[in-house]
Write an enzyme that holds these catalytic residues in place. Structure first.
Site, short mmCIF file in Angstrom:
data_model
loop_
_atom_site.label_atom_id
_atom_site.label_comp_id
_atom_site.label_asym_id
_atom_site.label_seq_id
_atom_site.Cartn_x
_atom_site.Cartn_y
_atom_site.Cartn_z
N LYS A 25 0.84 -1.22 0.00
CA LYS A 25 0.00 0.00 0.00
C LYS A 25 0.87 1.26 0.00
CE LYS A 25 -1.92 1.81 3.95
NZ LYS A 25 -1.70 3.25 4.04
N ASN A 26 1.81 1.32 0.95
CA ASN A 26 2.55 2.57 1.08
C ASN A 26 3.49 2.81 -0.09
OD1 ASN A 26 1.18 3.12 3.39
ND2 ASN A 26 2.80 2.48 4.79
N CYS A 31 -4.77 8.17 9.28
CA CYS A 31 -5.10 7.68 10.62
C CYS A 31 -4.71 8.72 11.67
CB CYS A 31 -4.35 6.38 10.90
SG CYS A 31 -4.85 5.04 9.82
N ARG A 43 0.31 14.92 13.37
CA ARG A 43 1.00 14.40 12.17
C ARG A 43 1.39 15.59 11.29
NH1 ARG A 43 -1.49 8.88 9.82
NH2 ARG A 43 0.59 8.83 8.93
N ASP A 90 3.62 0.16 12.21
CA ASP A 90 2.36 -0.29 11.61
C ASP A 90 2.04 -1.74 11.95
OD1 ASP A 90 2.09 2.22 10.61
OD2 ASP A 90 2.38 1.70 8.50
N ARG A 102 -9.11 -0.20 3.90
CA ARG A 102 -8.18 0.79 3.35
C ARG A 102 -6.86 0.13 2.97
NH1 ARG A 102 -6.59 5.16 7.21
NH2 ARG A 102 -5.19 5.38 5.47
C1 UD1 Z 1 4.29 6.62 6.94
C2 UD1 Z 1 3.25 5.55 6.73
C3 UD1 Z 1 2.61 5.16 8.06
C4 UD1 Z 1 3.69 4.77 9.07
C5 UD1 Z 1 4.78 5.82 9.15
C6 UD1 Z 1 5.96 5.39 10.01
C7 UD1 Z 1 2.46 6.05 4.50
C8 UD1 Z 1 1.35 6.54 3.64
N1 UD1 Z 1 2.24 6.07 5.82
O1 UD1 Z 1 3.61 7.75 7.48
O2 UD1 Z 1 1.73 4.08 7.84
O3 UD1 Z 1 3.11 4.60 10.35
O4 UD1 Z 1 5.28 6.14 7.84
O5 UD1 Z 1 6.51 4.22 9.51
O6 UD1 Z 1 3.49 5.62 4.01
N2 UD1 Z 1 7.12 13.97 11.52
C9 UD1 Z 1 7.30 15.30 11.84
N3 UD1 Z 1 7.26 16.21 10.82
C10 UD1 Z 1 7.06 15.85 9.52
C11 UD1 Z 1 6.87 14.49 9.22
C12 UD1 Z 1 6.90 13.57 10.23
O7 UD1 Z 1 7.49 15.66 12.99
O8 UD1 Z 1 7.04 16.73 8.65
C13 UD1 Z 1 7.15 12.95 12.62
C14 UD1 Z 1 5.77 12.30 12.82
O9 UD1 Z 1 4.96 13.06 13.69
C15 UD1 Z 1 6.16 10.94 13.38
C16 UD1 Z 1 7.51 10.64 12.70
O10 UD1 Z 1 7.98 11.89 12.19
O11 UD1 Z 1 6.35 11.02 14.78
C17 UD1 Z 1 7.45 9.64 11.57
O12 UD1 Z 1 6.50 10.07 10.61
P1 UD1 Z 1 6.62 9.70 9.06
O13 UD1 Z 1 7.69 8.67 8.88
O14 UD1 Z 1 6.72 10.97 8.30
O15 UD1 Z 1 5.21 9.03 8.79
P2 UD1 Z 1 4.31 9.17 7.49
O16 UD1 Z 1 5.18 9.29 6.30
O17 UD1 Z 1 3.24 10.17 7.71
#
Ligand code: UD1
Length: 442
Positions: A24-25, A123, A128, A320, A412
């Site tokens: 998915k991701n 989610c 986020r 996840d 999803r």
């Molecule tokens: C992706 C995955 C999600 C998974 C996550 C961590 C997708 C669509 N989703 O989410 O299922 O749980 O990776 O493996 O691929 N953060 C910040 N600022 C930012 C971005 C992130 O502070 O601009 C923090 C977040 O709050 C979190 C951490 O970084 O604590 C990791 O987030 P991130 O790896 O970015 O997750 P996603 O890409 O949103």
């Protein structure tokens, strides 16, 4: 309440073989990347799940031509031609349905130097933010990336043109790593991302971009170098990697039902963080010689003991799989510890597991899990995608019947979950949601 639920009568030991669908991701990042091609491409092994359909609709709303055909095992093959894209705006309500819509910021910025996006959804695990994405775009010359530039929930970026930059991610972020790769693919000069995320789907998106004509080196390590190119010719076929999280969910479902399941079409090294924990607990996890399947079972007479798990970016234990792994820990002897190290608030499903008899105490980001004899059927709600998957695992192991409401959350991310589990002997079906009063059952 959503119109349908899952009804699961637990107790059957899962047995047999199943095949894992595309990631998915990975596909969500790849679909955004495909919007940058100056030609066409064919995408295979695309999972037929609702998040993918939301993303396909978003891409079509930009003007991309996407046709979809059902392929073997229920997955999809997509023919994609983005040359008709006639807008830089993805501001409709459906953008908020999925988190990965933020990849359209990087892709549209690279494609036409402008991108306008409604703030993404996904989610709810607490805050986020996408500040890392925006700071990186600003460093590459994009205007409009400051928090105060967001208007009416919409962010609009423009660059003339984007240029390469050194990007240090002070938190390891999957989304920011992919978004910067997308934007940098057509930027002038070289971009270097340090402290990059290393998840399997980052490598998959980079491989796809390189197949398009991009010049990306180092994906899968913590330093990624991208040399911008002016044209991305495309005209190729690409197959999406297997879904690490779906595979892990079935490994756990096999284990908690004391079953014996061989899971095909996965990449065993991607499963190592889970496989090693399961072996430590007492399960047998065999990587088969063909190197694309894993068999999970418990040797007769072996006992299953709890353990401690801490989630962290790849190659650490995936967040996840955290809710599903907590279900596994519930079924083990002794007290286990789950430390959620990625998300601020990812234990929202625990009250639901408690309705099924779990004994778990949460202290901030740590859950102390006391082993129980068995879960008991109840009516519970899928609070998010992986929480829903965890409830499915618990229900399969439970005594009696469980209704999981809000089941659309599970759809999803899991292709044909009902059919796949039925083929392993589970008693699971979709049904209308029962009348459910959470307060009455609390
Ligand atoms: C992706 C995955 C999600 C998974 C996550 C961590 C997708 C669509 N989703 O989410 O299922 O749980 O990776 O493996 O691929 N953060 C910040 N600022 C930012 C971005 C992130 O502070 O601009 C923090 C977040 O709050 C979190 C951490 O970084 O604590 C990791 O987030 P991130 O790896 O970015 O997750 P996603 O890409 O949103």
């Amino acid at each position: 309440m959503s119109p349908y639920s899952y009804k699961i009568t637990g107790g059957n030991r899962l047995k047999g073989d199943i095949s894992i669908s595309g990631s998915k991701n990975a596909v969500l990042g790849v679909l955004a990347a495909a919007m940058m091609i100056d030609g066409k491409c064919t995408l295979e092994n695309v999972p037929d799940i609702s998040d993918v359909h939301v993303m396909i609709d978003l891409c079509r709303s930009l003007g991309a031509l996407i046709t979809s055909e059902a392929a073997a095992e229920g997955s999809l093959t997509l023919e994609i031609d983005p040359r008709g894209i006639n807008t830089y705006k993805a501001t409709g309500a459906s953008v908020s349905k999925i988190r990965a819509s933020y990849y359209l910021l990087g892709a549209l910025l690279a494609r036409g130097g402008k991108a306008s996006l409604r703030m993404p959804g996904g989610c709810n695990f607490g805050q986020r933010p996408i500040d890392l994405h925006l700071k990186a775009f600003a460093a590459m010359g994009a205007r409009g990336a400051r928090p105060e530039d967001i208007e009416g929930g919409i962010i609009t970026l423009a660059a003339d043109p984007l240029h390469g930059a050194r990007i240090f991610l002070d938190i390891v972020s999957v989304g920011a790593t992919i978004n910067v790769m997308l934007a940098a693919t057509k930027a002038q000069g070289m971009t270097i991302i340090t402290n990059a995320a290393k998840e399997p789907h980052i490598v998959d998106v980079a491989n796809f971009l390189n197949a398009m004509g991009a010049k990306i080196k180092g994906a899968g390590t913590d330093t990624i170098r991208i040399t911008g190119v002016p044209v991305l010719p495309g005209n190729f076929s690409y197959s999406i990697i297997p879904d690490q999280i779906e595979a892990g969910t079935y490994m756990i479902a096999a284990a908690v039902t004391d079953g014996d399941v061989t899971i095909h079409n996965l990449i065993p090294t991607h499963m190592e963080p889970l496989s090693s924990k399961m072996r430590e607990m007492g399960y047998t996890v065999e990587e088969n010689e063909d190197n694309d399947s894993i068999r999970v079972y418990r040797e007769e007479g072996s006992e299953i003991w709890g353990t401690n798990i801490k989630t962290s970016p790849y190659p650490g234990f995936p967040t996840d799989l955290q809710p599903q792994a907590v279900v596994l820990l519930c079924m083990a002897k002794g007290v286990s510890k789950m430390h959620e190290n990625v998300w601020q608030n990812r234990f929202q499903y625990i009250p639901e597991l408690t309705r099924m008899g779990a004994s778990i105490n949460v202290f901030d980001r740590i859950a102390l899990v006391n082993g129980i004899e068995r879960f008991k059927g109840a009516t519970v709600m899928a609070t998010d995608l992986r929480a829903g998957a965890a409830l499915v695992c618990a229900a399969l192991a439970a005594e009696g019947t469980t209704y999981i409401t809000n089941a659309k959350k599970i759809d999803r991310g899991y292709e044909n979950i009902v059919q796949k589990l039925q083929s392993l002997g589970a008693e699971i079906e979709r049904c209308e949601s029962p009348e459910f009063d959470p307060d009455a059952e609390a």
